[in-house]
Design a protein around this motif. Structure first.
Motif, PDB file in Angstrom:
ATOM      1  N   SER A 156       4.576   4.810 -12.357  1.00 18.94           N
ATOM      2  CA  SER A 156       3.419   4.237 -13.045  1.00 18.94           C
ATOM      3  C   SER A 156       2.702   3.206 -12.178  1.00 18.94           C
ATOM      4  O   SER A 156       1.462   3.097 -12.210  1.00 18.94           O
ATOM      5  CB  SER A 156       3.840   3.609 -14.377  1.00 18.94           C
ATOM      6  OG  SER A 156       4.815   2.590 -14.166  1.00 18.94           O
ATOM      7  N   GLU A 157       3.445   2.429 -11.370  1.00 20.29           N
ATOM      8  CA  GLU A 157       2.801   1.404 -10.546  1.00 20.29           C
ATOM      9  C   GLU A 157       1.930   2.007  -9.444  1.00 20.29           C
ATOM     10  O   GLU A 157       1.065   1.332  -8.882  1.00 20.29           O
ATOM     11  CB  GLU A 157       3.836   0.455  -9.928  1.00 20.29           C
ATOM     12  CG  GLU A 157       4.858   1.106  -9.024  1.00 20.29           C
ATOM     13  CD  GLU A 157       6.154   1.455  -9.738  1.00 20.29           C
ATOM     14  OE1 GLU A 157       7.213   1.396  -9.090  1.00 20.29           O
ATOM     15  OE2 GLU A 157       6.094   1.781 -10.930  1.00 20.29           O
ATOM     16  N   TYR A 158       2.148   3.287  -9.145  1.00 22.74           N
ATOM     17  CA  TYR A 158       1.312   3.935  -8.136  1.00 22.74           C
ATOM     18  C   TYR A 158      -0.126   4.097  -8.620  1.00 22.74           C
ATOM     19  O   TYR A 158      -1.033   4.251  -7.802  1.00 22.74           O
ATOM     20  CB  TYR A 158       1.875   5.303  -7.764  1.00 22.74           C
ATOM     21  CG  TYR A 158       3.211   5.277  -7.035  1.00 22.74           C
ATOM     22  CD1 TYR A 158       3.768   4.091  -6.576  1.00 22.74           C
ATOM     23  CD2 TYR A 158       3.906   6.457  -6.788  1.00 22.74           C
ATOM     24  CE1 TYR A 158       4.984   4.072  -5.915  1.00 22.74           C
ATOM     25  CE2 TYR A 158       5.125   6.452  -6.121  1.00 22.74           C
ATOM     26  CZ  TYR A 158       5.662   5.263  -5.685  1.00 22.74           C
ATOM     27  OH  TYR A 158       6.859   5.264  -5.027  1.00 22.74           O
ATOM     28  N   ASP A 159      -0.330   4.053  -9.933  1.00 20.25           N
ATOM     29  CA  ASP A 159      -1.696   4.132 -10.452  1.00 20.25           C
ATOM     30  C   ASP A 159      -2.572   3.041  -9.854  1.00 20.25           C
ATOM     31  O   ASP A 159      -3.778   3.228  -9.647  1.00 20.25           O
ATOM     32  CB  ASP A 159      -1.695   3.995 -11.983  1.00 20.25           C
ATOM     33  CG  ASP A 159      -1.078   5.193 -12.681  1.00 20.25           C
ATOM     34  OD1 ASP A 159      -1.105   6.289 -12.106  1.00 20.25           O
ATOM     35  OD2 ASP A 159      -0.573   5.014 -13.800  1.00 20.25           O
ATOM     36  N   THR A 160      -1.951   1.896  -9.572  1.00 21.60           N
ATOM     37  CA  THR A 160      -2.673   0.760  -9.002  1.00 21.60           C
ATOM     38  C   THR A 160      -2.499   0.646  -7.496  1.00 21.60           C
ATOM     39  O   THR A 160      -3.443   0.331  -6.776  1.00 21.60           O
ATOM     40  CB  THR A 160      -2.186  -0.551  -9.650  1.00 21.60           C
ATOM     41  OG1 THR A 160      -2.382  -0.474 -11.060  1.00 21.60           O
ATOM     42  CG2 THR A 160      -2.939  -1.746  -9.096  1.00 21.60           C
ATOM     43  N   LEU A 161      -1.289   0.932  -7.007  1.00 21.44           N
ATOM     44  CA  LEU A 161      -0.953   0.647  -5.614  1.00 21.44           C
ATOM     45  C   LEU A 161      -1.220   1.789  -4.644  1.00 21.44           C
ATOM     46  O   LEU A 161      -1.371   1.550  -3.440  1.00 21.44           O
ATOM     47  CB  LEU A 161       0.528   0.250  -5.519  1.00 21.44           C
ATOM     48  CG  LEU A 161       0.947  -1.010  -6.279  1.00 21.44           C
ATOM     49  CD1 LEU A 161       2.459  -1.205  -6.194  1.00 21.44           C
ATOM     50  CD2 LEU A 161       0.228  -2.234  -5.733  1.00 21.44           C
ATOM     51  N   ALA A 162      -1.255   3.018  -5.139  1.00 22.02           N
ATOM     52  CA  ALA A 162      -1.426   4.158  -4.239  1.00 22.02           C
ATOM     53  C   ALA A 162      -2.806   4.133  -3.584  1.00 22.02           C
ATOM     54  O   ALA A 162      -3.820   3.877  -4.235  1.00 22.02           O
ATOM     55  CB  ALA A 162      -1.225   5.463  -4.995  1.00 22.02           C
ATOM     56  N   VAL A 163      -2.816   4.391  -2.287  1.00 23.70           N
ATOM     57  CA  VAL A 163      -4.048   4.385  -1.501  1.00 23.70           C
ATOM     58  C   VAL A 163      -4.756   5.724  -1.665  1.00 23.70           C
ATOM     59  O   VAL A 163      -4.134   6.778  -1.711  1.00 23.70           O
ATOM     60  CB  VAL A 163      -3.724   4.123  -0.018  1.00 23.70           C
ATOM     61  CG1 VAL A 163      -4.969   4.195   0.847  1.00 23.70           C
ATOM     62  CG2 VAL A 163      -3.044   2.755   0.135  1.00 23.70           C
ATOM     63  N   TYR A 164      -6.075   5.703  -1.739  1.00 21.30           N
ATOM     64  CA  TYR A 164      -6.872   6.924  -1.843  1.00 21.30           C
ATOM     65  C   TYR A 164      -6.997   7.594  -0.477  1.00 21.30           C
ATOM     66  O   TYR A 164      -7.066   6.921   0.554  1.00 21.30           O
ATOM     67  CB  TYR A 164      -8.275   6.606  -2.375  1.00 21.30           C
ATOM     68  CG  TYR A 164      -8.347   6.370  -3.869  1.00 21.30           C
ATOM     69  CD1 TYR A 164      -7.250   5.893  -4.580  1.00 21.30           C
ATOM     70  CD2 TYR A 164      -9.523   6.615  -4.570  1.00 21.30           C
ATOM     71  CE1 TYR A 164      -7.322   5.670  -5.950  1.00 21.30           C
ATOM     72  CE2 TYR A 164      -9.605   6.400  -5.943  1.00 21.30           C
ATOM     73  CZ  TYR A 164      -8.492   5.925  -6.632  1.00 21.30           C
ATOM     74  OH  TYR A 164      -8.556   5.713  -7.981  1.00 21.30           O
ATOM     75  N   PRO A 217       0.832  -1.207   0.000  1.00 17.77           N
ATOM     76  CA  PRO A 217       0.000   0.000   0.000  1.00 17.77           C
ATOM     77  C   PRO A 217       0.867   1.258   0.000  1.00 17.77           C
ATOM     78  O   PRO A 217       1.571   1.537   0.972  1.00 17.77           O
ATOM     79  CB  PRO A 217      -0.792  -0.132   1.305  1.00 17.77           C
ATOM     80  CG  PRO A 217       0.091  -0.938   2.202  1.00 17.77           C
ATOM     81  CD  PRO A 217       0.871  -1.860   1.315  1.00 17.77           C
ATOM     82  N   ILE A 218       0.817   2.009  -1.082  1.00 17.64           N
ATOM     83  CA  ILE A 218       1.643   3.209  -1.219  1.00 17.64           C
ATOM     84  C   ILE A 218       0.919   4.390  -0.577  1.00 17.64           C
ATOM     85  O   ILE A 218      -0.171   4.763  -0.985  1.00 17.64           O
ATOM     86  CB  ILE A 218       1.939   3.514  -2.701  1.00 17.64           C
ATOM     87  CG1 ILE A 218       2.610   2.303  -3.377  1.00 17.64           C
ATOM     88  CG2 ILE A 218       2.809   4.756  -2.822  1.00 17.64           C
ATOM     89  CD1 ILE A 218       3.932   1.904  -2.768  1.00 17.64           C
ATOM     90  N   MET A 219       1.568   4.979   0.424  1.00 20.66           N
ATOM     91  CA  MET A 219       0.975   6.069   1.192  1.00 20.66           C
ATOM     92  C   MET A 219       1.739   7.368   0.956  1.00 20.66           C
ATOM     93  O   MET A 219       2.924   7.349   0.583  1.00 20.66           O
ATOM     94  CB  MET A 219       1.014   5.733   2.686  1.00 20.66           C
ATOM     95  CG  MET A 219       0.377   4.406   3.049  1.00 20.66           C
ATOM     96  SD  MET A 219      -1.424   4.403   2.889  1.00 20.66           S
ATOM     97  CE  MET A 219      -1.889   5.265   4.400  1.00 20.66           C
ATOM     98  N   GLN A 220       1.079   8.484   1.198  1.00 18.22           N
ATOM     99  CA  GLN A 220       1.764   9.773   1.163  1.00 18.22           C
ATOM    100  C   GLN A 220       2.465   9.997   2.500  1.00 18.22           C
ATOM    101  O   GLN A 220       1.830   9.938   3.550  1.00 18.22           O
ATOM    102  CB  GLN A 220       0.776  10.904   0.904  1.00 18.22           C
ATOM    103  CG  GLN A 220       0.180  10.903  -0.489  1.00 18.22           C
ATOM    104  CD  GLN A 220      -0.602  12.168  -0.783  1.00 18.22           C
ATOM    105  OE1 GLN A 220      -0.251  13.248  -0.330  1.00 18.22           O
ATOM    106  NE2 GLN A 220      -1.667  12.040  -1.564  1.00 18.22           N
ATOM    107  N   ALA A 221       3.770  10.259   2.437  1.00 19.88           N
ATOM    108  CA  ALA A 221       4.534  10.525   3.653  1.00 19.88           C
ATOM    109  C   ALA A 221       4.373  11.960   4.123  1.00 19.88           C
ATOM    110  O   ALA A 221       4.708  12.279   5.264  1.00 19.88           O
ATOM    111  CB  ALA A 221       6.012  10.227   3.425  1.00 19.88           C
ATOM    112  N   ALA A 222       3.861  12.837   3.238  1.00 17.96           N
ATOM    113  CA  ALA A 222       3.694  14.252   3.571  1.00 17.96           C
ATOM    114  C   ALA A 222       5.046  14.797   4.073  1.00 17.96           C
ATOM    115  O   ALA A 222       6.071  14.548   3.463  1.00 17.96           O
ATOM    116  CB  ALA A 222       2.567  14.440   4.562  1.00 17.96           C
ATOM    117  N   SER A 223       5.051  15.480   5.212  1.00 21.82           N
ATOM    118  CA  SER A 223       6.290  16.125   5.662  1.00 21.82           C
ATOM    119  C   SER A 223       7.328  15.162   6.222  1.00 21.82           C
ATOM    120  O   SER A 223       8.450  15.584   6.524  1.00 21.82           O
ATOM    121  CB  SER A 223       5.978  17.211   6.690  1.00 21.82           C
ATOM    122  OG  SER A 223       5.445  18.351   6.054  1.00 21.82           O
ATOM    123  N   LEU A 224       7.007  13.881   6.363  1.00 21.59           N
ATOM    124  CA  LEU A 224       8.063  12.922   6.661  1.00 21.59           C
ATOM    125  C   LEU A 224       9.071  12.886   5.512  1.00 21.59           C
ATOM    126  O   LEU A 224      10.189  12.390   5.664  1.00 21.59           O
ATOM    127  CB  LEU A 224       7.480  11.530   6.921  1.00 21.59           C
ATOM    128  CG  LEU A 224       7.131  11.209   8.381  1.00 21.59           C
ATOM    129  CD1 LEU A 224       6.087  12.165   8.937  1.00 21.59           C
ATOM    130  CD2 LEU A 224       6.665   9.764   8.531  1.00 21.59           C
TER     131      LEU A 224
END
Length: 375
Positions: free
Chosen positions: A214-222, A81-88
């Motif tokens: 490109s793989e984030y199109d599928t793996l990135a979490v909404y 699951p690809i997450m946004q780390a934001a300021s991390l």
């Protein structure tokens, strides 16, 4: 529904603990984290806790937000699951900067205009005073952003100062973006290439990137805001202030490097982790009790804590994604989590009570959660 929720939490958890803890510890962590995200309306959390006795990870889904069939067949949250780390994102970049300091490529107190241009600054005389040390300590005097950093206007927007450089703490992504340009100019490469060579590849962070893959199109979490799905929110350019996409597993490798790695020499690590003598008052002119314990190192927060010593930490807030790590070098312990909700920091006190057995909330919790002023 309650039984199903707990079951989901256990399915997505792994733990290795001492014999005296065993299944009871896992069940306690699983059930309490499941309840936390349900209470806080958080759709998904990816969490890792590490201590000398325990290695625990949970990927917990709140079925109030996902179709039960997709949870059962594993398609609600794709792996990894690809997450946004934001300021991390900033802490990884700060590590890159400290490696450059160690290699003699940049000096913390040399004005940054000697490395890169200052074209966007309205007051160029003042801009010539900015140094890497000021940026890393958030004492640049710059705003968080001149305009929204993902907008088309941002790359050419004019930058004005809020405060004189080095006069006070004031959190600034704009300062980090300026330092990013300096590092890119020094190395003659874009930040994604630099990060791959300096951090991601050496540490095996195979799912991490400042730029979209490109793989984030599928793996990135909404991401979700107040129970409403707001999609992926793709960022148009790599920016060390907030665009890192990663997983808890990947980022934990980075925290292990910070805690026990030998790439940075001890004296360079000490520089990075030593708190400024000035407190990090988050909202200028409005000091709160928590501000008395919060300071900043070089790119990383430091809480002076009576029980745990200096706690290293950073929070992330991209609105629909919120993240946090708490690292205790004295105890060789850290807690790391990523959520896909604007409520991701509502659980900080319950998390620290669960994993650190502290009845008193950490100062960093109030520092992060009190939303007063401009951010």
């Amino acid at each position: 529904m309650r039984k199903f929720f707990i079951m989901c939490a256990v399915i997505f958890s792994t733990i290795s603990v001492s014999c005296s803890q065993g299944e009871n510890t896992r069940e306690k962590y699983d059930s309490q984290i499941s309840q936390m995200i349900k209470d806080a309306d958080i759709p998904f959390i990816d969490l890792i806790y590490h201590s000398p006795e325990t290695d625990y990870r949970i990927q917990c889904i709140n079925p109030d937000f996902y179709d039960s069939t997709r949870i059962a067949d594993g398609t609600a949250i794709k792996q990894p699951p690809i997450m946004q780390a934001a300021s991390l994102s900033k802490v990884v970049f700060s590590y890159i900067v400290m490696k450059a300091v160690q290699n003699g490529e940049i000096d913390l107190d040399t004005p940054l205009y000697k490395y890169t241009d200052i074209d966007r600054f309205k007051d160029k005389e003042t801009a010539r005073k900015l140094t890497a040390r000021m940026v890393l300590r958030h004492r640049s005097g710059l705003p968080n952003w001149s305009v929204a950093a993902s907008s088309a206007e941002w790359p050419t927007s004019e930058i004005t100062f809020k405060f004189p450089p080095d006069s006070c703490y004031d959190y600034s992504g704009e300062g980090f973006a300026f330092l990013q340009r300096a590092i890119e100019a020094i190395k003659g490469k874009d930040i994604e290439t630099i990060a791959e060579e300096e951090v991601f590849n050496p540490l095996g962070m195979t799912n991490s990137s400042y730029a979209w893959r490109s793989e984030y199109d599928t793996l990135a979490v909404y991401g979700y805001k107040d129970r409403v799905c707001e999609g992926l929110r793709r960022h148009p350019r790599a920016n060390v202030g907030y665009t890192l996409r990663t997983t808890a597993e990947d980022y934990a490798k980075f925290l292990n490097e910070l805690m026990t790695g030998t790439t940075l020499r001890p004296e360079i690590k000490e520089m990075m982790f030593t708190p400024d003598t000035n407190r990090a008052v988050r909202f200028a002119g409005l000091e709160r009790p928590c501000d008395s314990s919060i300071f900043w190192g070089l790119g990383i927060g430091v809480e002076k804590n009576a029980r745990h010593g200096n706690i290293l930490w950073h929070w992330g807030d991209n609105d629909t994604f919120r993240a946090l790590f708490i690292l205790m070098p004295q105890e060789q312990t850290y807690l790391l989590y990523f959520t896909n909700s604007n409520h991701g920091h509502d659980i900080v006190d319950r998390m620290t009570a669960l994993f650190f057995d502290d009845s008193e909330p950490f100062a960093l919790s109030s520092w992060v959660r009190d939303e007063i002023g401009e951010e």
